[in-house]
Scaffold this active site. Structure first.
Site, short mmCIF file in Angstrom:
data_model
loop_
_atom_site.label_atom_id
_atom_site.label_comp_id
_atom_site.label_asym_id
_atom_site.label_seq_id
_atom_site.Cartn_x
_atom_site.Cartn_y
_atom_site.Cartn_z
N ILE A 191 0.74 -1.16 -0.23
CA ILE A 191 0.05 -0.10 -0.13
C ILE A 191 0.87 1.17 -0.12
O ILE A 191 0.81 2.25 -0.83
CB ILE A 191 -0.86 0.08 1.21
CG1 ILE A 191 -1.94 -1.27 1.12
CG2 ILE A 191 -1.70 1.12 1.20
CD1 ILE A 191 -2.72 -1.15 0.03
N GLY B 258 -6.36 -1.55 8.13
CA GLY B 258 -5.87 -2.46 9.13
C GLY B 258 -5.83 -2.12 10.42
O GLY B 258 -5.99 -3.03 11.52
N SER C 62 -11.17 -0.28 4.66
CA SER C 62 -10.13 -1.22 3.71
C SER C 62 -10.61 -1.33 2.27
O SER C 62 -11.24 -0.92 2.02
CB SER C 62 -10.53 -2.65 4.66
OG SER C 62 -11.73 -3.16 4.34
N CYS C 63 -9.71 -1.91 1.73
CA CYS C 63 -9.96 -2.22 0.03
C CYS C 63 -11.27 -2.47 -0.30
O CYS C 63 -11.89 -1.96 -0.79
CB CYS C 63 -8.92 -2.95 -0.50
SG CYS C 63 -8.80 -4.76 0.17
N ASN C 64 -11.80 -3.65 0.28
CA ASN C 64 -13.19 -4.09 -0.12
C ASN C 64 -14.23 -2.85 -0.19
O ASN C 64 -15.11 -2.58 -0.90
CB ASN C 64 -13.53 -5.16 0.72
CG ASN C 64 -13.31 -6.52 0.04
OD1 ASN C 64 -13.86 -6.76 -1.05
ND2 ASN C 64 -12.37 -7.46 0.72
N ARG D 43 -9.94 -12.09 -2.75
CA ARG D 43 -8.61 -12.82 -2.79
C ARG D 43 -7.79 -12.70 -1.81
O ARG D 43 -8.01 -11.82 -0.89
CB ARG D 43 -7.86 -11.70 -3.85
CG ARG D 43 -7.15 -10.51 -3.61
CD ARG D 43 -6.04 -10.47 -2.95
NE ARG D 43 -5.37 -9.57 -2.11
CZ ARG D 43 -5.59 -9.20 -1.01
NH1 ARG D 43 -6.55 -9.92 -0.18
NH2 ARG D 43 -4.87 -8.06 -0.53
N HIS E 123 -10.65 -8.17 -5.65
CA HIS E 123 -11.91 -9.05 -5.14
C HIS E 123 -13.33 -8.91 -6.03
O HIS E 123 -13.26 -8.04 -6.67
CB HIS E 123 -12.30 -8.25 -3.81
CG HIS E 123 -11.27 -8.09 -2.77
ND1 HIS E 123 -10.79 -8.93 -2.30
CD2 HIS E 123 -10.58 -7.03 -2.52
CE1 HIS E 123 -9.80 -8.35 -1.37
NE2 HIS E 123 -9.72 -7.09 -1.66
N GLN F 285 -7.18 -4.59 -5.25
CA GLN F 285 -6.83 -4.37 -3.67
C GLN F 285 -5.99 -3.57 -3.56
O GLN F 285 -5.79 -3.06 -2.33
CB GLN F 285 -6.88 -5.81 -3.11
CG GLN F 285 -5.56 -6.56 -3.16
CD GLN F 285 -5.49 -7.31 -4.40
OE1 GLN F 285 -6.35 -7.41 -5.33
NE2 GLN F 285 -4.10 -7.98 -4.64
#
Lengths: 342, 342, 342, 342
Positions: D14, D114, D143-145, D172, D222, D303
């Site tokens: 990231i 996170g 978060s990414c999702n 993923r 994802h 992601q």
């Protein structure tokens, strides 16, 4: 000096990389690329920064492009009229049919490893047999695996001679994004010997070769172990030095994180290489060992881009642009960013 | 004749197979299995047809079982009092701690490959060094890969002698159902040499060995290529005949569909083997070739069940039930369904 | 009472399981299985404990079997003469051709989901529309996904009625051991709606259905999320109770290790089920939630064995052996080990 | 106008993308990046075209860099002295510890998904709640999702209001090149609801949300299915138009080859995007359907790069550079190449 005009027929996984590789050569230009339908790769090229002129194979294919608002510059005959040489990267078997057209138009062509050997006058590898390709009209490249491991074998061969090899190929079975093939949770074994080691013996007939091929469910490059009997014993450090001096071999250390095919891919991504491509094979330093007089080591072959340098070499040999191997390969390497060296 | 009483400590992937393997021996019985929590494997055993008595390691672990309605027969001390010998299949490192308990109770024990070598008096392989294990209190088995390829190397060694080997292990990284480890779309390379070839040299010190280890994202057995220099030249057919005569090697043909680790797994499923397990390593017939005086071939090692026969051998050696290797292994093979032969 | 004589045509992934399923029924017997070549599955059957008589489709196929020392009992006509009904488990599209032969011989037949719907008089699911199949000559089963999720939807439908569903199928793309298809490191999306939800609406026309299908690189069973609007609001515990009462649904707990498709597979292996097969779909208890009046939950469909019970139901309906659904399915369930219940 | 000085702490998957994203903003500059060891990503940065100054966390970490010939510009205190704001992209949990240091130096900071929510004053998403982040010292990104699917849900919410959603995430489990985690041949199910839908409700408290999370063995983004009840019924074409107008959503067609997570990755590679990254989520056009008053569709969330735009938004909000959401996001989008639009 006028640039060599290169046409790329087939803009798939290999074709697009060959086009970019040729465009990077100061003494070459890409006059256009030929495809039959507006694929994902064509769309990506158009959405990117420097698209090549697009040609169709047959005029009837142009409509599908135009419906997407894509300009078509002509058909195969039109592009052949502008080109000095063709890089054919069509699916296996199509190249042989295309050859008849290239021949009828008096154009030289370079074919990829999927074609049968008789498509070409010479089965070619830039390092291993450049001189055989000089002035020949039709050259066929070795496939990605063979291109990769011949670099390493030739590197030792040029230094001290190689007597024999035993090779285990752990082969990625699809390219990233492929949906038309693949295996899952399975490692598939092929009959020994495989075509790759036979190909090595065609290119380097003075070497005895055998080995295994195992297909595994990965997409990011082949891993290959090579057992090699040199004609003169080499220490590990001598061998590593030879590999480090080779412009198309990148010696990497597992201890520094270069521990896999995908670590190489990630490195190329993070470095900012286009398409996360590597032209070099990677050679894992901690895998180089000797056993008695023999040498054993492991390499990674990035299947998508690895044949680009040797294909550029083939253009140089065929036309020829250079009759001297060292001169030719030094140029290819320089323009592809691997250093002005042989 | 009274049966040898076997306790299995650790009922995971390996432990449950050792228990079943011991239970199949006419001269052994499983007095119970020890675990610390009611795992999926424990539940499956209880839902199956012939569960073993369950013991906990410590009394405090019994509640979790009882809450599930599972009867607990006692703790480690209780089962040790009933057993002649222990098969320890606990996670790597735990066995060394358990050994002190076994020792204090005067019980012999067989440890698996995850433990360090110094846990045992002898590093053991049924075929390669049975005699060294006879009457020893603590034996440690080779790990799954090493157990598998030593069978093949020893097979040639017993016939004509083996001088050296070069081994490439294409290693499955998890067992079916594992969620705690795994790699995706990646083939990971280890330093050469790996512990497996070092282990071979510990067991067979007269053989020089090196080789590579590549982890791949599969779950169904390791594929291993072996280059081997025999002391006396063997033809391909001679080598195949030797392999075919070995009760723990199954020679299979790619042409008949046995083309992968997973084909072996599917064969075992369709045949109706419990857990789709195979005790035999598979040797792919079409991969056996010679190069000059050397032999090259490829095997498949089913990682979950492969150590069972050699572990049963270890029981026979340690107590000892048989001082003669041939006699002992013939019995193990017979009871595990691999024929009454050596 | 004489047993119903069942012939199985096509001894692949599905056919071998249908044969075993029929053989387990006290009121049925398998008169033989038909295949065209001695496959791995045929070899495994012969190496196992209770092989079925083997027939070839055409006499010309018998030689390949005999060369392997496999006894051939006759051709398709020969087995049809002995059978009351055929279970056709041939590759998609072949069943339609075979139907003409069955018809000409006056034999009833049950087809699998790969065939087009018009191969049969009725598109059949044992729980959702048994009565429609009674006395019909040709039934076609729903495919594995649809068979699985209809069980769960019908379970709620029978209790309180179902108004609509939205289904996301996370589909395994190959069976263990398959080399002819697969995707790697890729999740492939299909157009919405997919054939599976259309099939549900054909079987259960009173329910509105849509949903997505995503192919993922696994081999051990489909994972499916289901959003369902019941006609009468259900609590989570009511819903779980309904699922627990269903003989072909196994409610499992993630907290107890049943956390994936492969955990179910491992459970079945460790339990000792033949081929590690499960007839039941698994329903993950901790995924059952309500949102307002709607119900949401996740299931696992074991693609290889899941259609066996409903195929046996189809035999019962077609002949008919039982005209009453409850009576028929109770028998199927009993003989397949899922309890004597409906 | 002087540029905002951004420090990036943690140069992993990231962090390196955040650094590049900030560097692309005309009104920001990256004063340096902080890491603790010379990772593969650090090496790749240095081998690439425009490396950032490297700082270590603690002075004792500098030696490992210097041994590799890498220049170290100072420690955390040194870089904080030069920075206006910190982007903390350290492993989960480390950010909370770092916060105390940032606080003691009076520096604002943006944390990634996170970290626990209490690390920050505001749980932030550029589109869904920009105004809440304005002038706050510590923001935490989703978060990414969650970042990805909130874009799509917010897009409909801004147009007609959203009442509730049911989301299935096909996740993923590792990034390309990861060796420290992964599952093989397994789809793992989590308890419902997962943290992602709870996070959506924290960011958009007026929406009721539930859904499933299934981990699958892929690395390239994802796939998420979304069932959504809008407050006002939308036609498919209205919905598609809304999505197409969103600068951070790319509507793609399966029929044109955009059929998977990996097709998006391949497109980005072939287009020449750095690291083959996409800032946009992809929305598969052929998956948009309505059922009664509800909307159903499927997206792909890349992601690795997806959080970059919203993180840049967070810098703008926190300092604040812009108090107006539209003005801020239009700038972020413009500099990241997604068009000068909101």
């Amino acid at each position: 000096m006028s640039k060599t005009k290169v046409a790329v027929v087939g803009y798939g996984v290999i074709g697009q990389r060959l086009a970019d590789g040729a465009a990077l050569q100061d003494d070459m230009e890409v006059v256009g690329v030929v495809d039959v339908t507006p694929t994902l790769s064509i769309r990506a090229m158009l959405d990117g920064s420097s698209p090549y002129p697009i040609y169709v194979f047959k005029d009837s294919q142009a409509d599908a492009f135009r419906e997407e608002g894509i300009k078509v510059h002509g058909n195969l005959n039109d592009i052949l009229a502008k080109a000095d040489i063709v890089l054919d990267a069509t699916p296996a078997g199509i190249g042989a049919k295309n050859k008849e057209i290239y021949k009828s138009k008096g154009k030289k062509a370079i074919f990829q490893g999927g074609e049968k050997n008789d498509v070409a006058d010479v089965f070619f590898h830039g390092y291993a047999n450049y001189e055989k390709g000089v002035s020949k009209d039709y050259l066929k490249l070795t496939s990605c695996n063979t291109t990769g491991f011949i670099r390493a074998v030739d590197c030792i061969d040029k230094a001290v001679g190689v007597d024999r090899v035993v090779i285990t190929i752990i082969r990625r079975v699809a390219d990233p994004g492929d949906t038309h093939r693949g295996i899952i949770d399975l490692a598939m074994v092929e009959k020994v010997p495989n075509h790759q080691v036979k190909d090595l013996m065609l290119i380097m007939p003075h070497i005895e070769a055998t080995g295994a091929l195992v297909h595994v469910p990965t997409t990011h490059g082949h891993i290959i172990t090579i057992f090699l009997t040199p004609k003169k014993k080499l220490s590990v450090s001598d061998a590593v030095s030879l590999f480090e001096a080779h412009p198309r071999i990148k010696v990497v250390e597992i201890a520094k994180g270069f521990n896999s095919n995908s670590a190489m891919f990630r490195y190329a991504r993070d470095k900012g290489n286009k398409r996360a491509d590597m032209y070099e094979i990677a050679l894992f330093k901690e895998t180089v060992v000797t056993q008695r007089d023999d040498l054993f080591f492991t390499i990674n072959v990035p299947q998508e881009a690895v044949v680009t340098p040797e294909t550029i070499d083939a253009i140089r040999a065929s036309l020829p642009l250079q009759t001297d191997q060292r001169e030719a390969l030094t140029l290819t390497n320089k323009y592809l960013g691997m250093g002005e060296r042989f």
